[in-house]
Write an enzyme that holds these catalytic residues in place. Structure first.
Site, PDB file in Angstrom:
ATOM      1  N   CYS A  83       0.801  -1.227   0.000  1.00 39.96           N
ATOM      2  CA  CYS A  83       0.000   0.000   0.000  1.00 39.96           C
ATOM      3  C   CYS A  83       0.830   1.271   0.000  1.00 39.96           C
ATOM      4  O   CYS A  83       0.480   2.249  -0.672  1.00 39.96           O
ATOM      5  CB  CYS A  83      -0.972   0.008   1.177  1.00 39.96           C
ATOM      6  SG  CYS A  83      -0.206   0.175   2.820  1.00 39.96           S
ATOM      7  N   HIS A 119      -2.115   1.212   7.086  1.00 42.97           N
ATOM      8  CA  HIS A 119      -2.609   1.111   5.708  1.00 42.97           C
ATOM      9  C   HIS A 119      -2.771   2.498   5.106  1.00 42.97           C
ATOM     10  O   HIS A 119      -3.274   3.413   5.756  1.00 42.97           O
ATOM     11  CB  HIS A 119      -3.943   0.368   5.643  1.00 42.97           C
ATOM     12  CG  HIS A 119      -4.442   0.202   4.244  1.00 42.97           C
ATOM     13  ND1 HIS A 119      -3.697  -0.432   3.267  1.00 42.97           N
ATOM     14  CD2 HIS A 119      -5.584   0.616   3.621  1.00 42.97           C
ATOM     15  CE1 HIS A 119      -4.365  -0.420   2.124  1.00 42.97           C
ATOM     16  NE2 HIS A 119      -5.505   0.230   2.305  1.00 42.97           N
ATOM     17  N   ASP A 137      -8.459   2.869  -3.518  1.00 47.55           N
ATOM     18  CA  ASP A 137      -7.426   2.044  -2.901  1.00 47.55           C
ATOM     19  C   ASP A 137      -6.980   1.000  -3.915  1.00 47.55           C
ATOM     20  O   ASP A 137      -7.796   0.230  -4.421  1.00 47.55           O
ATOM     21  CB  ASP A 137      -8.012   1.365  -1.657  1.00 47.55           C
ATOM     22  CG  ASP A 137      -6.989   0.615  -0.826  1.00 47.55           C
ATOM     23  OD1 ASP A 137      -5.842   0.448  -1.275  1.00 47.55           O
ATOM     24  OD2 ASP A 137      -7.339   0.184   0.297  1.00 47.55           O
TER      25      ASP A 137
END
Length: 275
Positions: free
Chosen positions: A71, A110, A125
């Site tokens: 991420c 995250h 995302d």
């Protein structure tokens, strides 16, 4: 002919010859194309190598070296592309709760992005592994939202945070909790340092890989490989040979492998531990 910039190369990999307009349909297309093109992968943390997250290093790794990332890499690269295309977008962070109670107070590890289009806020995302959403999700709605894959929904919590849920096999599962707090580069550096170096990190010394395709998700957790379909049961397989796993990384996940000597040693250890 001049060399392509990283951003031009990125767009080209996503199927664009010219920069698209910053619309909701473009955002949907970009997100789906990214998660079907670039693998989520933790080869660096498996090999206990540093994971630099400055944009130049991330773009070099993913666009030139043929790798993927997690991420802090993938969502950073995606956000830079959105901003260059003219989207009103910024980074935010969250706490992963997948696999545990949805109200667990886990570390803020995250990274994702907030996009505002015509006064409407969305989260986008491209870096949440095997359960990454394949479409942007409207923030200020608790309705079930269809994506190119599973349905998702968001709930707004009493402390002004939000929880992202996905419907898997008829069950709603909490994935992560996030808020809209402004983040500085140092916040991402600290989260990335934890994920890539801390003994308690689920990534350290572990292999986690994922990539989407129309109607399905490919996932690899150490030596456990699965193909998850939208319309039929998943196919699961435990890998017994290093050559099979290396071929899978190259052919199914599209990863150009780093120096294979150390990688084969690590993979053999994962296979032994899974047998």
């Amino acid at each position: 002919m001049p060399d392509l910039t990283h951003r031009q190369l990125y767009l080209q990999r996503l199927g664009y010859d010219t920069p698209p307009a910053p619309t909701l349909q473009t955002l949907r297309d970009l997100q789906l194309r990214h998660v079907c093109t670039f693998a989520f992968e933790s080869l660096s943390t498996l090999l206990r190598l540093p994971v630099p997250i400055d944009l130049a290093n991330v773009e070099r790794k993913v666009l030139l070296d043929g790798r993927g990332g997690y991420c802090y890499e993938l969502n950073q690269m995606f956000l830079a592309l959105l901003q260059e295309l003219g989207f009103d977008a910024r980074g935010i962070t969250g706490r992963v709760v997948m696999g545990g109670p949805a109200d667990a107070r886990t570390a803020r590890t995250h990274r994702l992005s907030l996009v505002t289009l015509d006064g409407v806020r969305y989260i986008t995302d491209v870096g949440f592994g095997g359960m990454v959403p394949s479409s942007p999700l409207q923030l200020d709605s608790e309705a079930v939202q269809a994506t190119s894959h599973e349905p998702y929904r968001l709930t707004h919590n009493a402390d002004d945070s939000y929880t992202l849920w996905a419907e898997v096999a008829g069950e709603w599962r909490g994935l992560y909790v996030f808020d809209l707090q402004e983040q500085a580069d140092i916040d991402y550096e600290i989260g990335n340092w934890y994920v890539s170096t801390h003994p308690g990190s689920p990534f350290l010394g572990q292999l986690k890989v994922a990539r989407l395709a129309p109607g399905k998700r490919y996932t690899l957790n150490n030596a456990h490989y699965a193909v998850h379909y939208l319309d039929r049961p998943s196919e699961k397989h435990t890998i017994k040979q290093a050559d099979e796993l290396l071929a899978l990384l190259r052919e199914t996940f599209g990863i150009r492998l780093p120096v294979e000597g150390a990688l084969v040693e690590k993979i053999n250890g994962l296979i032994m531990a899974s047998s």
